[in-house]
Design a protein around this motif. Structure first.
Motif, PDB file in Angstrom:
ATOM      1  N   VAL A 157     -16.043  30.957   2.591  1.00  0.00           N
ATOM      2  CA  VAL A 157     -16.797  31.236   1.103  1.00  0.00           C
ATOM      3  C   VAL A 157     -16.272  30.152   0.322  1.00  0.00           C
ATOM      4  N   THR A 158     -17.153  29.646  -0.559  1.00  0.00           N
ATOM      5  CA  THR A 158     -16.912  28.484  -1.393  1.00  0.00           C
ATOM      6  C   THR A 158     -17.711  28.542  -2.601  1.00  0.00           C
ATOM      7  N   THR A 159     -17.215  28.397  -3.825  1.00  0.00           N
ATOM      8  CA  THR A 159     -18.164  28.315  -4.997  1.00  0.00           C
ATOM      9  C   THR A 159     -18.326  26.592  -5.210  1.00  0.00           C
ATOM     10  N   VAL A 171     -24.008  33.944  -0.868  1.00  0.00           N
ATOM     11  CA  VAL A 171     -22.982  35.026  -0.770  1.00  0.00           C
ATOM     12  C   VAL A 171     -23.053  35.860  -1.808  1.00  0.00           C
ATOM     13  N   THR A 172     -23.590  37.118  -2.001  1.00  0.00           N
ATOM     14  CA  THR A 172     -23.499  37.990  -3.026  1.00  0.00           C
ATOM     15  C   THR A 172     -23.527  39.444  -2.567  1.00  0.00           C
ATOM     16  N   GLN A 191     -21.502  38.895 -12.949  1.00  0.00           N
ATOM     17  CA  GLN A 191     -21.280  40.291 -12.499  1.00  0.00           C
ATOM     18  C   GLN A 191     -21.418  40.397 -11.018  1.00  0.00           C
ATOM     19  N   ASP A 192     -21.514  39.003 -10.485  1.00  0.00           N
ATOM     20  CA  ASP A 192     -21.334  39.046  -8.798  1.00  0.00           C
ATOM     21  C   ASP A 192     -20.016  39.329  -8.495  1.00  0.00           C
ATOM     22  N   PHE A 193     -19.813  39.603  -7.268  1.00  0.00           N
ATOM     23  CA  PHE A 193     -18.374  39.725  -6.590  1.00  0.00           C
ATOM     24  C   PHE A 193     -17.347  38.809  -7.255  1.00  0.00           C
ATOM     25  N   ALA A 198     -21.596  32.081  -5.347  1.00  0.00           N
ATOM     26  CA  ALA A 198     -20.725  31.735  -4.149  1.00  0.00           C
ATOM     27  C   ALA A 198     -21.657  31.565  -2.929  1.00  0.00           C
ATOM     28  N   TYR A 199     -21.298  30.711  -1.948  1.00  0.00           N
ATOM     29  CA  TYR A 199     -21.938  30.175  -0.805  1.00  0.00           C
ATOM     30  C   TYR A 199     -21.089  30.347   0.315  1.00  0.00           C
TER      31      TYR A 199
END
Length: 458
Positions: A157-159, A171-172, A191-193, A198-199
């Motif tokens: 998982v990366t931003t 990714v959410t 407000q996401d995780f 994120a992807y």
RNA sequence: UCCCCGGUAGCUCAGCGGUAGAGCAAUCGGCUGUUAACCGAUGGGUCGUAGGUUCGAAUCCUACCCGGGGAGCCA
């Protein structure tokens, strides 16, 4: 089940029947546990079982696909076709099959096998692929271990927004039907995780650069995700990629590393998987073994992009896409170069600046960058790599030229400002390597559970 | 995403305007130190889905779904 050197002794075999041939006095069972292509022939003399009346009915049920447990004596086989066989003392049917068992003892199309993802690994070809994949993965880790590369566990998982590597899977944990929204109506990703978008990672390169500038030599080996709507025999939405990255390495060293890597992996597979590769040579791709031996023995050809374009222009061939300096090479161009022109793997270097990513080292001519692609016959591009731009001022200028905002890449520039050194790396598509060494035409058949647009079973 | 090809028995395919076929598999039987064994018999299909043309459609037309090949994107 790997063959022993000598016959003799009591052995036990647990596995699945490839085929069963029943006669009046004797039955032949071909049992495989998946550890090798060749199964083991089990000979069941009926008289030996005559004391057991139940066995007569059980024997009827022994057919292709059944799971069995066999105990018997390992002896030299009197007939041609196998060196050893087991004279059964006891055969136990562990798992029967129904009349509708879909795998038959004949050749099935790969299209059909793909509809049987839960059973196709029992087929000869997919089983061989599984073993070659395993052997290749081991060979890869051995190669890097011998050269003091650390295995880096890059995040899945990366931003990061890795420019130029295709579109990403988001990714959410937000509710897609009712995501939180800001005042302007846009989705409020804060407000996401992870507090921002994120992807799934499309490449571990940027993290590998961070680690290489600390540990000198690292490599990643793991799954990678691309949300491209690619429907070809060479693309997957989820695939495995090998990405070495080394400090104090220039493009020539990078190309040498890629060549040594491919040749050593091929050499090891020829040594360790002779039976499976012979099967691919015979059933899948005639001449495969000779081609692989050639790769293991012969240095790769190298030429610059400029040189490659010149040779294409002089080829006298009419291509669907005309060749001109400045545009990227098309599939047909790459194939002509590696399959017909040099007839072996080929490394093309120093591509035009504008067809490659912003992070590649700019040559003094300001027109080309220190990029390289390894092109192999039949598969095409198997490796893409470059020397990275380590000069912060050039890197920032190239970001702006590419229309990128340098702000999110502050850390990437900072890596250059603090102890930056020349460094280089490449990415190798693991499944394409497996395609190359097995001759398998479709990438969906060299990964156990393929993910492609519209398809993700299991 | 675009172009081309294809979906007929469990599998591989033939049939391409006149009412469904083969090989293999399955089932039953025979034969055999057999090698994707072999021989005989039997069962098995609303011809991808939905419309349309026609006296009549697996066959011709349209749309959609699925699969394959090629291209783009890339590893």
């Amino acid at each position: 089940m790997r063959a022993r050197e000598a016959a003799g002794g009591r052995v036990r075999v647990q596995g699945w029947l490839k085929t069963a041939r029943h006669g009046k006095e004797v039955s032949f069972l071909d049992v495989s546990d998946g550890s090798s292509l060749a199964g083991l022939q089990v000979v069941v003399a009926r008289e030996r079982e005559s004391a057991n009346p139940e066995f007569q009915t059980e024997l009827q049920a022994l057919r292709t696909g059944c799971a069995v447990d066999v105990v018997g004596e390992l002896v030299e086989s009197p007939a041609a076709g196998q060196r050893f066989e087991i004279h059964a003392e006891r055969v136990t049917l562990i798992g029967p099959v129904g009349d509708d068992y879909p795998l038959q003892k004949k050749r099935h199309s790969f299209e059909y096998l793909r509809t049987l993802g839960h059973l196709r690994l029992r087929s000869n070809t997919l089983g061989a692929v599984l073993r070659v994949r395993d052997a290749a993965a081991r060979a890869i880790r051995r190669f890097f271990e011998e050269r003091d590369f650390l295995e880096l566990h890059a995040p899945v998982v990366t931003t990061l927004d890795a420019e130029g590597a295709g579109s990403q899977f988001r990714v959410t944990t937000l509710d897609p039907a009712a995501p939180p929204r800001a005042a302007d109506g846009a989705v409020d990703w804060s407000q996401d995780f992870f507090g921002k978008p994120a992807y799934l990672s499309v490449s571990g390169q940027l993290e590998a650069e961070i680690a290489a500038l600390a540990a000198s030599r690292v490599y990643t080996f793991g799954p990678t995700f691309r949300a491209e709507n690619s429907n070809t025999s060479r693309h997957l939405a989820e695939f495995w990629m090998v990405e070495p990255e080394a400090a104090f390495l220039d493009l020539e060293g990078d190309a040498t590393l890629a060549e040594d890597f491919i040749r050593q992996v091929v050499r090891e597979l020829l040594e360790r998987c002779p039976e499976d590769l012979a099967f691919f040579d015979e059933r899948i791709e005639k001449g495969l073994l000779a081609a692989l031996a050639h790769v293991a023995e012969t240095p790769f050809e190298r030429m610059t992009y400029t040189d490659a374009v010149a040779r294409l222009e002089q080829s006298g061939r009419s291509f669907e896409f005309p060749v001109t300096w400045g545009v990227d090479l098309q599939s047909e161009h790459e194939r002509w170069l590696s399959e017909e022109h040099v007839r072996r793997p080929l490394i093309v270097t120093d591509y035009p600046r504008d067809v490659k990513a912003f992070y590649m080292y700019l040559n003094d001519d300001e027109r080309t960058v220190r990029a390289m692609d390894v092109l192999v016959p039949r598969v095409g591009e198997i490796v893409g790599g470059s020397q990275r731009e380590h000069r912060a001022d050039r890197l920032e200028r190239r970001m702006r030229d590419a229309g990128l905002d340098p702000a999110p890449y502050g850390w990437y520039l900072e890596l250059r400002r603090h102890g930056g050194v020349p460094h280089a790396g490449f990415g190798l598509g693991f499944e394409r390597l497996i395609q190359f060494v097995t001759g398998m035409a479709n990438i969906r058949d060299v990964i156990p559970f393929p993910r492609t647009p519209g398809s993700a079973e299991f």
